[in-house]
Every structure is written in C-alpha cells, then in structure tokens.
Write an enzyme that holds these catalytic residues in place. Structure first.
Site, PDB file in Angstrom:
ATOM      1  N   ASP A  67       0.815  -1.216   0.000  1.00 49.00           N
ATOM      2  CA  ASP A  67       0.000   0.000   0.000  1.00 49.00           C
ATOM      3  C   ASP A  67       0.850   1.268   0.000  1.00 49.00           C
ATOM      4  O   ASP A  67       2.058   1.211   0.220  1.00 49.00           O
ATOM      5  CB  ASP A  67      -0.967  -0.005   1.201  1.00 49.00           C
ATOM      6  CG  ASP A  67      -0.299  -0.412   2.514  1.00 49.00           C
ATOM      7  OD1 ASP A  67       0.935  -0.483   2.566  1.00 49.00           O
ATOM      8  OD2 ASP A  67      -1.021  -0.643   3.492  1.00 49.00           O
ATOM      9  N   ASN A 136      -7.631  -2.796  14.093  1.00 48.76           N
ATOM     10  CA  ASN A 136      -9.022  -3.131  13.758  1.00 48.76           C
ATOM     11  C   ASN A 136      -9.104  -4.345  12.837  1.00 48.76           C
ATOM     12  O   ASN A 136     -10.146  -4.616  12.256  1.00 48.76           O
ATOM     13  CB  ASN A 136      -9.733  -1.910  13.132  1.00 48.76           C
ATOM     14  CG  ASN A 136      -9.031  -1.415  11.868  1.00 48.76           C
ATOM     15  OD1 ASN A 136      -8.115  -2.063  11.368  1.00 48.76           O
ATOM     16  ND2 ASN A 136      -9.468  -0.278  11.356  1.00 48.76           N
ATOM     17  N   HIS A 138      -7.267  -4.749  10.093  1.00 50.60           N
ATOM     18  CA  HIS A 138      -6.991  -4.490   8.677  1.00 50.60           C
ATOM     19  C   HIS A 138      -5.673  -5.112   8.235  1.00 50.60           C
ATOM     20  O   HIS A 138      -4.767  -5.309   9.028  1.00 50.60           O
ATOM     21  CB  HIS A 138      -7.092  -3.001   8.331  1.00 50.60           C
ATOM     22  CG  HIS A 138      -5.961  -2.120   8.739  1.00 50.60           C
ATOM     23  ND1 HIS A 138      -6.163  -0.842   9.203  1.00 50.60           N
ATOM     24  CD2 HIS A 138      -4.617  -2.291   8.749  1.00 50.60           C
ATOM     25  CE1 HIS A 138      -4.989  -0.288   9.459  1.00 50.60           C
ATOM     26  NE2 HIS A 138      -4.042  -1.137   9.195  1.00 50.60           N
ATOM     27  N   GLU A 143      -9.746  -1.894   5.170  1.00 49.82           N
ATOM     28  CA  GLU A 143     -10.386  -1.566   6.436  1.00 49.82           C
ATOM     29  C   GLU A 143     -11.619  -2.452   6.663  1.00 49.82           C
ATOM     30  O   GLU A 143     -12.131  -3.066   5.721  1.00 49.82           O
ATOM     31  CB  GLU A 143     -10.817  -0.093   6.409  1.00 49.82           C
ATOM     32  CG  GLU A 143      -9.655   0.895   6.256  1.00 49.82           C
ATOM     33  CD  GLU A 143      -8.878   1.125   7.555  1.00 49.82           C
ATOM     34  OE1 GLU A 143      -8.822   0.223   8.395  1.00 49.82           O
ATOM     35  OE2 GLU A 143      -8.320   2.226   7.702  1.00 49.82           O
TER      36      GLU A 143
END
Ligand code: GLP
Length: 241
Positions: A67, A136, A138, A143
């Site tokens: 990313d 979380n 990810h 996400e």
C-alpha cells in the site's frame, strides 16, 4: 493457519526473517510482497544483518508492497516507499528497478490501481506475502467492511487507522486521508502468507482472526481460508490463544 508463538518482538522478527530467508534461498528470483508499519521493522533489520554477513542475496528478488498513501512522493518521509528504502532497499542488494510500491502521486485512481494489479501479474504473482495487522484487523489498508473480492483500490482511511498512524505525522491534518492498497483478493492470491503480530494491544484482534467467523468486519479473518498462512506472534499478542 499455522501459529508460531514467539517469546518477544525480537524472536518474532527473527522467526519471520528466517521464513523470508528460506524463501529467497529456495527461489533466488522470488517475488516478495512486503509490508510497512512498526511491526516489520525488526524483520527487515534481521534480513539486513544476514545480508551483511553474506548469508542472503537479494539481487534477483522482486518486491511489491501492499500500500501507499495517496499524495505522498517517494521522498516524503512518511511515504511507504521512503520507509521501505530506509529499512530495506538501501541496505541490501535489491535492484531498485524491481522494487514496487503503488504510485501515490497518480491521482487517477483507476489508472494507479489497474497498473499495480497488472504489475503483480506481470512479475508472476507473489511467492511470499508479509503482512502486519492493524488494530481493527486491517491488512494492507483493507479496512473493516472491505469486500473480500476487491483487487487493488483506493480507500478512505478509517478514524481508528488515522488515529493509530497519526503518530508518524506532525499533526493529523498533515496525514493523507486516503491510500492505494492491494485488495484482499490480491493478497489471497499470494502463494504463501506470513502474518506478524506483536504486543498486547493486538491480542484480542488476533484471537478474533484465528477463532472468529470469517467476516469483512474483521478483514484478516479471511486468512483462515488461505492454504498456506503462518502467523508469527509474540507472547504478548498470544495472550488469548
Ligand atoms: C498500517 C499499514 C498496515 C500495517 C498496519 C499496522 O496501517 N497499512 O499494512 O499492518 O499499519 O501497523 P503497526 O505494525 O505499526 O501496528
């Protein structure tokens, strides 16, 4: 999923680096999928050390990163390209012309993503994908709620990710609010996956991804469906498993 419990961060890093080394020794022209964040730094340090001792040769390796923030150039200190260059590219004999990170300066999202997806195919797909884990759940910047069938795409970062990563920027206002990321589908096409997890604040999410249902709300839970996933987690992260 194989779970390897490591004693601490250093042990986790050495074990992950051992798996990556084995991949490069077995296939010198391997395609490594690489990750950023604080978790992989120790893994890269260990690889650099072994390279310096003469035990590893990256000259034929290709790397593709997961990313990149949209809007940051390669020489922006918070760009993921800069991170990779600082921690790995500049310290080993990787050929920079084969080290790829999504192009954060390409403002045409569909062009940036299509090109990156084609690139991953052109280099022959990822042999080993290293992943970190967001608080979380990810992976990359996929996400919670991201569709499992997504390929490389642009994402708007959630407030929890902005919060977790703002420590790297002078202020949250300076932080890009969007990124390009390989999608879950792209990640799942890697032949092998190594997920590294460190610290007590990831213990709960680690338990959920290993034992909980496979749901888009916990993106990394999809890894349960891949046939070659190794999780290397330190003792603090393994508190509940
Ligand atoms: C970022 C990256 C992820 C990484 C995550 C966890 O959001 N895009 O690829 O896994 O951070 O980072 P850390 O290892 O610092 O907890």
């Amino acid at each position: 999923m194989r779970v390897i419990k490591a004693a601490d961060y250093k042990d986790m890093s050495r074990k992950a680096a051992n798996i990556i080394s084995a991949q490069v020794i077995m296939k010198p022209n391997a395609v490594l999928g690489l990750a950023t964040g604080s978790t992989p730094i120790g893994t890269y340090e260990q690889l650099v050390e072994w390279y310096k001792k003469g035990d590893l040769d990256f000259s034929q390796v290709t790397t593709v990163n997961l990313d990149e923030y949209i809007g940051l150039s390669h020489d922006h200190e918070q760009s993921y390209y800069y991170f990779m260059n600082k921690h790995l590219y500049s310290k080993v004999n990787l050929d920079l012309s084969r080290c790829y990170v999504p192009n954060g300066l390409e403002m045409n999202a569909s062009k940036a993503c299509t090109e990156y997806e084609q690139l991953v195919k052109r280099v022959g797909g990822v042999d080993l994908q290293l992943l970190g884990l967001g608080h979380n759940g990810h992976i990359g910047f996929n996400e919670p709620g991201s569709a499992f069938e997504m390929t490389t795409h642009a994402v708007t970062l959630t407030s929890s990710t902005l919060d977790a990563n703002k420590r790297f920027f002078e202020s949250v206002d300076e932080m890009p609010k969007a990124a390009y990321t390989m999608g879950i589908k792209t990640i799942m096409q890697a032949k092998k996956i190594v997920l590294i997890v460190s610290s007590a604040d990831k213990a709960e999410i680690l338990k959920r991804i290993i034992e909980g249902p496979v749901i888009p709300e916990v993106p990394a839970s999809i890894l349960q469906l891949h046939n070659d996933v190794t999780i290397v987690a330190d003792a603090a992260a393994c508190k509940y498993i």
